[in-house]
Design a protein around this motif. Structure first.
Motif, PDB file in Angstrom:
ATOM      1  N   GLY B 141      49.673  55.259  38.479  1.00 10.33           N
ATOM      2  CA  GLY B 141      50.020  54.661  37.531  1.00 10.33           C
ATOM      3  C   GLY B 141      50.606  55.243  36.127  1.00 10.33           C
ATOM      4  O   GLY B 141      50.654  54.766  35.442  1.00 10.33           O
ATOM      5  N   TYR B 248      47.163  41.429  38.696  1.00 11.93           N
ATOM      6  CA  TYR B 248      47.640  42.541  38.227  1.00 11.93           C
ATOM      7  C   TYR B 248      48.646  42.832  38.128  1.00 11.93           C
ATOM      8  O   TYR B 248      49.780  43.650  37.141  1.00 11.93           O
ATOM      9  CB  TYR B 248      47.064  43.280  39.072  1.00 11.93           C
ATOM     10  CG  TYR B 248      46.825  44.925  38.444  1.00 11.93           C
ATOM     11  CD1 TYR B 248      46.469  45.879  37.328  1.00 11.93           C
ATOM     12  CD2 TYR B 248      47.570  45.728  39.332  1.00 11.93           C
ATOM     13  CE1 TYR B 248      47.205  46.977  36.960  1.00 11.93           C
ATOM     14  CE2 TYR B 248      47.982  47.398  39.306  1.00 11.93           C
ATOM     15  CZ  TYR B 248      47.397  48.005  38.579  1.00 11.93           C
ATOM     16  OH  TYR B 248      47.558  48.843  37.825  1.00 11.93           O
ATOM     17  N   GLN B 251      51.422  41.496  34.944  1.00 14.06           N
ATOM     18  CA  GLN B 251      51.190  42.401  33.777  1.00 14.06           C
ATOM     19  C   GLN B 251      52.007  44.120  34.350  1.00 14.06           C
ATOM     20  O   GLN B 251      52.042  44.665  33.423  1.00 14.06           O
ATOM     21  CB  GLN B 251      50.084  42.780  33.580  1.00 14.06           C
ATOM     22  CG  GLN B 251      49.497  41.342  33.347  1.00 14.06           C
ATOM     23  CD  GLN B 251      48.222  41.159  32.700  1.00 14.06           C
ATOM     24  OE1 GLN B 251      47.777  41.957  32.031  1.00 14.06           O
ATOM     25  NE2 GLN B 251      46.951  40.442  33.947  1.00 14.06           N
ATOM     26  N   PHE B 253      54.223  46.913  34.054  1.00 15.65           N
ATOM     27  CA  PHE B 253      54.490  47.516  32.723  1.00 15.65           C
ATOM     28  C   PHE B 253      55.076  48.917  32.645  1.00 15.65           C
ATOM     29  O   PHE B 253      56.541  49.246  33.133  1.00 15.65           O
ATOM     30  CB  PHE B 253      53.981  46.989  31.320  1.00 15.65           C
ATOM     31  CG  PHE B 253      54.829  47.566  30.462  1.00 15.65           C
ATOM     32  CD1 PHE B 253      56.118  46.898  29.555  1.00 15.65           C
ATOM     33  CD2 PHE B 253      54.936  49.088  29.630  1.00 15.65           C
ATOM     34  CE1 PHE B 253      56.503  46.912  28.928  1.00 15.65           C
ATOM     35  CE2 PHE B 253      55.269  49.106  28.660  1.00 15.65           C
ATOM     36  CZ  PHE B 253      56.597  48.345  27.907  1.00 15.65           C
ATOM     37  N   THR B 254      54.143  49.794  32.637  1.00 16.87           N
ATOM     38  CA  THR B 254      54.840  51.724  32.845  1.00 16.87           C
ATOM     39  C   THR B 254      55.842  51.368  34.145  1.00 16.87           C
ATOM     40  O   THR B 254      56.645  52.524  32.992  1.00 16.87           O
ATOM     41  CB  THR B 254      53.406  51.207  32.750  1.00 16.87           C
ATOM     42  OG1 THR B 254      52.397  51.715  32.071  1.00 16.87           O
ATOM     43  CG2 THR B 254      54.027  53.553  32.536  1.00 16.87           C
ATOM     44  N   TYR B 257      59.182  50.183  32.708  1.00 15.64           N
ATOM     45  CA  TYR B 257      59.491  50.750  31.791  1.00 15.64           C
ATOM     46  C   TYR B 257      60.531  52.497  32.156  1.00 15.64           C
ATOM     47  O   TYR B 257      61.559  52.639  31.026  1.00 15.64           O
ATOM     48  CB  TYR B 257      58.670  50.932  30.637  1.00 15.64           C
ATOM     49  CG  TYR B 257      58.753  51.198  29.745  1.00 15.64           C
ATOM     50  CD1 TYR B 257      58.958  50.534  27.721  1.00 15.64           C
ATOM     51  CD2 TYR B 257      58.745  52.488  29.170  1.00 15.64           C
ATOM     52  CE1 TYR B 257      59.989  51.330  27.261  1.00 15.64           C
ATOM     53  CE2 TYR B 257      59.688  53.097  27.246  1.00 15.64           C
ATOM     54  CZ  TYR B 257      59.942  52.588  27.032  1.00 15.64           C
ATOM     55  OH  TYR B 257      60.429  52.557  25.323  1.00 15.64           O
ATOM     56  N   ILE B 258      59.403  52.611  32.373  1.00 11.86           N
ATOM     57  CA  ILE B 258      60.247  54.498  32.812  1.00 11.86           C
ATOM     58  C   ILE B 258      60.983  54.274  33.252  1.00 11.86           C
ATOM     59  O   ILE B 258      62.419  54.714  33.088  1.00 11.86           O
ATOM     60  CB  ILE B 258      59.206  55.357  33.616  1.00 11.86           C
ATOM     61  CG1 ILE B 258      57.591  55.219  32.104  1.00 11.86           C
ATOM     62  CG2 ILE B 258      59.324  56.916  33.515  1.00 11.86           C
ATOM     63  CD1 ILE B 258      57.779  55.725  30.745  1.00 11.86           C
ATOM     64  N   GLY B 260      63.373  52.333  34.317  1.00 13.20           N
ATOM     65  CA  GLY B 260      64.833  52.068  33.166  1.00 13.20           C
ATOM     66  C   GLY B 260      65.327  52.901  32.258  1.00 13.20           C
ATOM     67  O   GLY B 260      66.279  52.542  31.605  1.00 13.20           O
ATOM     68  N   GLY B 262      63.166  52.732  29.998  1.00 15.64           N
ATOM     69  CA  GLY B 262      62.940  51.729  28.095  1.00 15.64           C
ATOM     70  C   GLY B 262      64.028  50.141  28.386  1.00 15.64           C
ATOM     71  O   GLY B 262      63.216  49.253  27.818  1.00 15.64           O
ATOM     72  N   THR B 274      57.106  41.598  31.820  1.00 13.06           N
ATOM     73  CA  THR B 274      56.353  41.734  30.367  1.00 13.06           C
ATOM     74  C   THR B 274      57.387  43.089  30.038  1.00 13.06           C
ATOM     75  O   THR B 274      56.760  43.453  28.073  1.00 13.06           O
ATOM     76  CB  THR B 274      55.001  43.053  30.877  1.00 13.06           C
ATOM     77  OG1 THR B 274      55.333  43.518  31.893  1.00 13.06           O
ATOM     78  CG2 THR B 274      53.882  42.323  31.262  1.00 13.06           C
ATOM     79  N   LEU B 277      59.102  41.074  27.367  1.00 13.41           N
ATOM     80  CA  LEU B 277      58.920  40.633  26.134  1.00 13.41           C
ATOM     81  C   LEU B 277      58.548  41.391  25.026  1.00 13.41           C
ATOM     82  O   LEU B 277      58.206  41.443  23.571  1.00 13.41           O
ATOM     83  CB  LEU B 277      56.951  40.479  26.760  1.00 13.41           C
ATOM     84  CG  LEU B 277      56.343  39.539  25.745  1.00 13.41           C
ATOM     85  CD1 LEU B 277      54.623  38.647  26.541  1.00 13.41           C
ATOM     86  CD2 LEU B 277      55.568  40.106  24.689  1.00 13.41           C
ATOM     87  N   TYR B 278      58.502  42.516  25.940  1.00 13.13           N
ATOM     88  CA  TYR B 278      58.287  44.026  24.795  1.00 13.13           C
ATOM     89  C   TYR B 278      59.495  43.971  24.411  1.00 13.13           C
ATOM     90  O   TYR B 278      59.430  44.965  22.519  1.00 13.13           O
ATOM     91  CB  TYR B 278      57.780  44.992  25.424  1.00 13.13           C
ATOM     92  CG  TYR B 278      57.662  46.362  24.804  1.00 13.13           C
ATOM     93  CD1 TYR B 278      57.042  47.404  23.806  1.00 13.13           C
ATOM     94  CD2 TYR B 278      58.538  47.301  24.804  1.00 13.13           C
ATOM     95  CE1 TYR B 278      57.341  47.928  23.209  1.00 13.13           C
ATOM     96  CE2 TYR B 278      58.663  48.869  23.905  1.00 13.13           C
ATOM     97  CZ  TYR B 278      58.066  48.613  23.089  1.00 13.13           C
ATOM     98  OH  TYR B 278      58.448  50.209  22.153  1.00 13.13           O
TER      99      TYR B 278
END
Lengths: 281, 322
Positions: B141, B248, B251, B253-254, B257-258, B260, B262, B274, B277-278
């Motif tokens: 994670g 789980y 949801q 995200f991390t 995000y990394i 892609g 951001g 998520t 949403l962010y």
């Protein structure tokens, strides 16, 4: 043992080992590559580096916007320690009430507590952000640390309830007969006996807080407050490009060391924590 | 009726209990219940973080923006009678997330069960093997691993090097190719099967060995034993793992995000719900809309776990597996 059994066992061992090697190869590769010169990370896929250098650790350590990884590590440790203190105190208190005390509304509150365990955090996200912003807390570690003192990680309350329920009641009853109050029972009997479950709580609190990225992204806005996980993200550019791969892998390697140490020194607490509550992962 | 001392004792016991419960209760009311109700309210407004004073009640428009995206509209008439754009990427974020959840969760559980059964033998060194297999879960994670994953699946990354030595040519960059990028995230998730494996292993150890011996005597083969003994007796554990992993996974995200950078990756191929949403909330400051998205996510997760629980009546047995 029969020959066939020996062969079967050997094959099973071989299979498990091969699969295990494939599983940890990426991590091993990251550690090894962090010692390779930047221009050889791409060209050398092997696990034995042709040239060994610590340049990546020097360049990676410089960090981001004038703040070094020394600060990022310190920030992360401070947050983790406070989160652990908060979780252990508040969750053990709540767990003692649920596991041992009788009070009006206990059944309802317990169901509510279990419900929050399954609640996706996103429904509380925006108002929490607005709330912390009105307090002037955005940009500080308070939005990450303060909730831990309010037992918001219901997983740990549940874990501790399960554990406290298995403790023998006789000791507490004897203590009460000897004139010990509920607080005395909590401090002198429950806390020492529930210590293993508290270690599990501390352990997983550390790992989740250390690895947490989303809250750090939201609330830690200034580079000098960044944690390790937030700072690692700065190696990846906005388009997803990474310029200093060596530095990224070197700091990535450093970032996983605490988890490694904890895992191998406290393994039994891991297994206990996962198999009693199914801690996520 | 209680006598006086009984009543006093009753109140004192409750007071003491609630004292122990105070931190949790405070957290529940201030950081869970109130935010939930507040975000429900915000979801019917156009709350913008940068100009909170001009917030207006806009009825179901935020939800309409999502619905419009799903049915393929580009504009709709808002509650104030103006023309309003739908959220162009909402449908994409939904399909990315559903694909991710429905592929990664079953795959992860199958792998976890298979490995758990492999480990549930009288072999030397099982606890060591178990530790090694848990390492990816321990670290998976983290941002470090997400950054590493980018490297592994790039055009000149380790995976292509390996495939190249097997004779494959013309290999793509798995990370930046919209057809494959989501599957690198699926793989990253499946790789972290450690927790499910440990839970399965604990469940397998509860199954009495005599059942298998009796079945063997009756002439049942390994496959038959697996479906007639292992699966039914393990079904409560499967249910538990399934529910937890689904909740789980929705949801996640991390990692997206990394990987892609951001954003949602090439052509939004890794635009997790998520993440979307962010971006809506914190890049475009549309916190009202983000709240509405969060409530829909809650309904989706609630609906799907609800369906799993209802279906469990037919496939989970709480029988005599003492």
């Amino acid at each position: 043992m029969k020959i066939s059994t020996v062969i079967r066992h050997t094959l099973t061992h071989l299979f498990i080992i091969t699969l295990g090697l494939i599983m940890i190869y990426p991590i091993a590769w990251m550690i090894v590559s962090s010692f390779k010169p930047n221009n050889m990370i791409f060209s050398d896929p092997g696990l034995i580096p042709k040239t060994v250098t610590t340049d990546n650790y020097v360049s990676g350590w410089e960090g981001y916007a004038g703040t070094t990884f020394g600060t990022f590590f310190k920030n992360a440790f401070v947050i983790c320690v406070l989160a652990i203190i908060g979780n252990v105190i508040s969750c053990t208190m709540a767990a003692y009430a649920f596991a041992r005390l009788n009070f009006v509304g206990k059944g309802v509150w317990f169901i509510v507590m279990m419900g929050t365990m399954m609640l996706p955090g996103h429904v509380t996200l925006v108002p929490r952000y607005i709330l912390f912003n009105t307090f002037g807390w955005v940009g500080s570690i308070r939005p990450i640390v303060v909730p831990r003192f309010l037992a918001t990680d219901a997983f740990f309350v549940f874990l501790l309830v399960q554990f406290i329920r298995t403790l023998p009641k006789e000791i507490e009853e004897a203590a009460i007969i000897d004139g010990c109050g509920k607080f005395g029972v909590f401090l002198r009997i429950i806390v020492p006996l529930a210590f293993p479950a508290m270690v599990t709580t501390a352990l997983f609190t550390f790992l989740w807080t250390w690895d947490d990225f989303f809250n750090h992204l939201l609330y830690l806005t200034r580079p000098d407050t960044f944690t390790v996980s937030r700072a690692l993200r700065t190696f990846v550019g906005d388009a997803g490009a990474v310029t200093n791969w060596g530095g990224a892998l070197a700091m990535g390697t450093l970032s996983i060391i605490p988890a490694f140490i904890l895992f191998f020194s406290l393994q039994k607490y891991f297994v206990q924590g996962i198999s009693t509550t199914g801690l996520k992962g | 009726m209680r006598n006086m001392s009984g009543t006093a004792k009753f109140f004192r016991n409750n007071a003491v209990a609630y004292m122990f419960l105070t931190p949790w209760l405070l957290g529940f009311f201030v950081l869970t219940l109130y935010p939930m109700l507040y975000s429900l309210r915000l979801s019917f407004t156009d709350y913008d973080f940068t100009q909170p004073d001009s917030t207006q009640w806009i009825g179901f428009d935020n939800y309409r923006k999502m619905y419009g995206s799903i049915i393929g509209e580009s504009k709709f008439t808002s509650s104030t009678g103006e023309e309003m754009r739908v959220d162009r990427y909402y449908k994409k974020s939904l399909s990315v997330t559903f694909t991710y959840v429905f592929i990664s969760v079953p795959l992860k559980l199958v792998v976890a069960l298979a490995v758990a059964m492999l480990m549930n033998q009288k072999l030397r060194g099982v606890s060591f093997y178990r530790a090694v297999y848990y390492i990816p879960t321990l670290l998976g994670g983290s941002v470090a691993i997400a950054v590493l994953w980018r490297k592994l699946f790039e055009k000149d990354g380790l995976v292509n090097d390996f495939l190249g030595t097997l004779g494959f040519t013309n290999l793509p960059s798995w990370i930046t190719n919209p057809e494959y990028s989501l599957y690198t995230l699926v793989l990253l998730t499946v790789w972290q099967f450690g927790s499910s494996m440990i839970i399965f292993l604990a469940g397998l150890k509860q199954i009495p060995q005599e059942y298998y011996e009796a079945a063997s005597v009756d002439g049942a083969g390994k496959t038959r034993q697996f479906f007639a003994i292992t699966i039914p007796l393990l079904s409560p554990v499967i249910l538990f793992n399934l529910v937890m992993q689904v909740i789980y996974a929705f949801q996640s995200f991390t990692q997206a995000y990394i990987i892609g950078g951001g954003k949602g990756g090439v052509l939004n191929s890794t635009l997790f719900y998520t993440l979307h949403l962010y971006i809506q909330g914190w890049t475009y400051h549309e916190l009202g809309y983000a709240s509405a998205m969060a409530w829909v996510l809650l309904l989706i997760i609630g609906g799907i776990t609800g369906m799993i629980f209802i279906s469990s009546k037919w496939w989970v047995s709480y029988g005599t597996g003492e």
